[in-house]
Design a protein around this motif. Structure first.
Motif, mmCIF file in Angstrom:
data_model
loop_
_atom_site.group_PDB
_atom_site.id
_atom_site.type_symbol
_atom_site.label_atom_id
_atom_site.label_comp_id
_atom_site.label_asym_id
_atom_site.label_seq_id
_atom_site.Cartn_x
_atom_site.Cartn_y
_atom_site.Cartn_z
ATOM 1 N N HIS A 83 0.884 -0.999 -0.025
ATOM 2 C CA HIS A 83 -0.161 0.132 -0.068
ATOM 3 C C HIS A 83 0.783 1.125 0.004
ATOM 4 O O HIS A 83 1.427 1.526 1.190
ATOM 5 C CB HIS A 83 -1.017 0.043 1.068
ATOM 6 N N HIS A 85 1.398 5.363 -1.827
ATOM 7 C CA HIS A 85 1.071 6.495 -2.999
ATOM 8 C C HIS A 85 2.350 7.162 -3.333
ATOM 9 O O HIS A 85 2.707 8.271 -2.969
ATOM 10 C CB HIS A 85 0.370 7.518 -2.108
ATOM 11 N N LYS A 152 -0.397 3.538 -5.844
ATOM 12 C CA LYS A 152 -1.675 4.064 -6.458
ATOM 13 C C LYS A 152 -1.543 5.522 -6.865
ATOM 14 O O LYS A 152 -0.682 6.067 -6.470
ATOM 15 C CB LYS A 152 -2.700 4.361 -4.893
ATOM 16 N N HIS A 253 -9.689 2.111 1.290
ATOM 17 C CA HIS A 253 -9.169 2.523 2.714
ATOM 18 C C HIS A 253 -10.288 2.526 3.688
ATOM 19 O O HIS A 253 -11.138 3.378 3.251
ATOM 20 C CB HIS A 253 -8.673 4.120 2.491
ATOM 21 N N HIS A 276 -5.889 -0.029 6.477
ATOM 22 C CA HIS A 276 -5.746 0.815 7.775
ATOM 23 C C HIS A 276 -6.456 0.178 9.072
ATOM 24 O O HIS A 276 -5.931 -0.308 9.904
ATOM 25 C CB HIS A 276 -6.586 2.445 7.669
ATOM 26 N N ASP A 328 2.268 2.700 3.584
ATOM 27 C CA ASP A 328 1.371 3.744 3.037
ATOM 28 C C ASP A 328 2.112 4.815 2.420
ATOM 29 O O ASP A 328 1.816 6.095 2.563
ATOM 30 C CB ASP A 328 0.596 4.139 4.346
#
Ligand code: IZC
Ligand code: ZN
Length: 425
Positions: A83, A85, A152, A253, A276, A328
């Motif tokens: 996961h 970004h 992502k 999420h 999460h 994350d």
């Protein structure tokens, strides 16, 4: 059997190839340990793995094969960050400092900062600039032992800029040693031009963005920020159902900042993962367990946001939910590329054992991002993605925290990182 790569003399080789995928309950502590292990590969895939004398007897080594002597230390599969970004235009340390002084993530987002400030910078950036940031982020991940990363989109939030994000993510996957799994996150936030017509933006995602992303074949998964103040459960359901019909598997999420019914939706949709889960309800935990949805826990975000309550990892494991870990990595709420610090937080704050943390960062993380056929375990046919550690006991990984314990990284049978070579003293 021919081999062009041999890793030998591992003090302990943890294959993780010792049970069904994903791993749940007590099986999360089984690491498939082989004392004195070796791994042989050909053209990037493992052709033999096990005790050194058996591996050496099975393979015929090319004259110019790469031979790595692990010198008696711990060897594991490459870590998997399920996961992130990791493609963004600018960092947001200003907001971090504001949070340290007491402002909340949501307050900062409401006043125009947060994801929307990343969106403004992202839309202005060229693909080359984004590639440059993405490359350095992935290279840092690799140096900390990550050999596969999910990335992502979600800082474009228009058809054109979301496609730009996914093209950059795709290019990074082609050119970088880290394997990349692309996820479409058009439902990350409501962009400025749609703030007064939120359902209109959801229609736009469904009618324009999903068909465009799907036609271009640029994303394996579709994710939604299902959270109070962002996408409602109903809006998330609509986006994820449309995405599934267009060939993208759902991820969410879920229940990060408030109990919101997002885990229940993940169960209903049989999503690949719910991520999460800091505020997940008991019903939500049961829904995940019943549907076999993987919980991707992101303790770096909880730490970075300065919160004291962490996701209920023990409850999730006890209820039979497969648990994975991820950084994350993003400029807003978790600016780290290191799965090692995440494993430390997993043990220190989530009370996951070091063995559970390792399974969550390898085999279960592979499952969470749909790469379980290729990576996450060391067995014949899987990729030769390995970490050679400085330590000889896996418990030392979460224990010795805030430092890089990786000595060498192998991706597809190629040594891509070698601390031994760069040490000058
Ligand atoms: O840029 O703040 N939570 N998405 C959901 C994020 C954090 C990324 C960001
Ligand atoms: Zn995220």
């Amino acid at each position: 059997m021919r081999a062009d790569f041999l890793l030998r003399n591992a003090g302990e080789l943890l294959t993780l190839a010792c049970g069904p995928v994903p791993r749940t309950g007590a099986a999360m502590r089984d690491l498939g340990s082989v004392p004195g292990g070796a791994v042989a590969a050909h053209h990037g895939s493992i052709v033999a793995v096990g005790r050194e004398r058996d591996v050496v007897a099975t393979v015929e080594l090319d004259d110019d094969a790469t031979v790595v002597d692990a010198k008696g230390v711990l060897v594991t599969p490459g870590l998997i960050d399920s996961h992130t970004h990791a493609v963004f235009a600018r960092t947001r340390e200003r907001e971090f400092a504001m949070r340290v002084e007491g402002r909340s993530y949501e307050e900062i987002a409401e006043s125009g900062g947060g994801i929307r400030s990343s969106v403004r910078a992202f839309r202005e950036a060229s693909e080359d600039e984004l590639l440059e940031v993405g490359r350095s982020t992935l290279t840092r991940m690799l140096s900390y032992g990550t050999t596969t990363a999910e990335i992502k989109s979600g800082y474009g939030l228009s058809t054109e800029s979301e496609l730009k994000a996914l093209r950059v993510i795709g290019k990074l996957g082609e050119e970088h040693a880290v394997r990349v799994v692309p996820t479409f996150l058009g439902a990350h936030e409501f962009p400025d031009e749609w703030r007064d017509n939120r359902d209109g933006y959801v229609d736009h995602i469904i009618e324009e963005m999903i068909p465009a992303v799907s036609a271009a074949g640029l994303a394996r998964f579709c994710d939604v920020f299902c959270e109070k103040g962002v996408f409602s459960v109903e809006q998330s359901r609509r986006v994820l159902e449309a995405a599934r019909a267009a060939g993208m598997e759902p991820k969410l999420h879920a229940d990060e900042l408030h109990p919101f019914g997002a885990a229940e939706l993940a169960g209903e949709l049989r999503a690949r993962s719910a991520d999460h889960l800091v505020c997940v309800s008991d019903d939500g935990v049961r829904a995940l367990a019943a549907a076999g949805v993987t919980a991707v826990l992101l303790p770096g975000t909880t730490l970075s946001l300065g919160k004291s309550a962490y996701a209920p990892a023990r409850k999730l494991i006890e209820e039979g939910v497969p648990v994975a870990l991820a950084t994350d990595c993003n400029p807003g709420s978790s600016m780290t590329e290191s799965m090692q610090i995440i494993m430390s937080l997993a043990s220190m704050a989530l009370r996951m054992t070091p063995a559970e943390a390792l399974a969550a960062a390898t085999v279960n993380a592979a499952w969470a991002c749909g790469t379980e056929d290729v990576v996450g375990m060391l067995e014949v046919g899987k990729a030769a993605d390995l970490v050679v550690w400085e330590v000889d006991d896996h418990r030392a990984i979460p224990y010795h925290y805030g430092v890089n314990l990786v000595r060498k990284v192998v991706a597809g049978g190629v040594v891509v990182r070698d601390r031994d070579e760069t040490l000058v003293v």
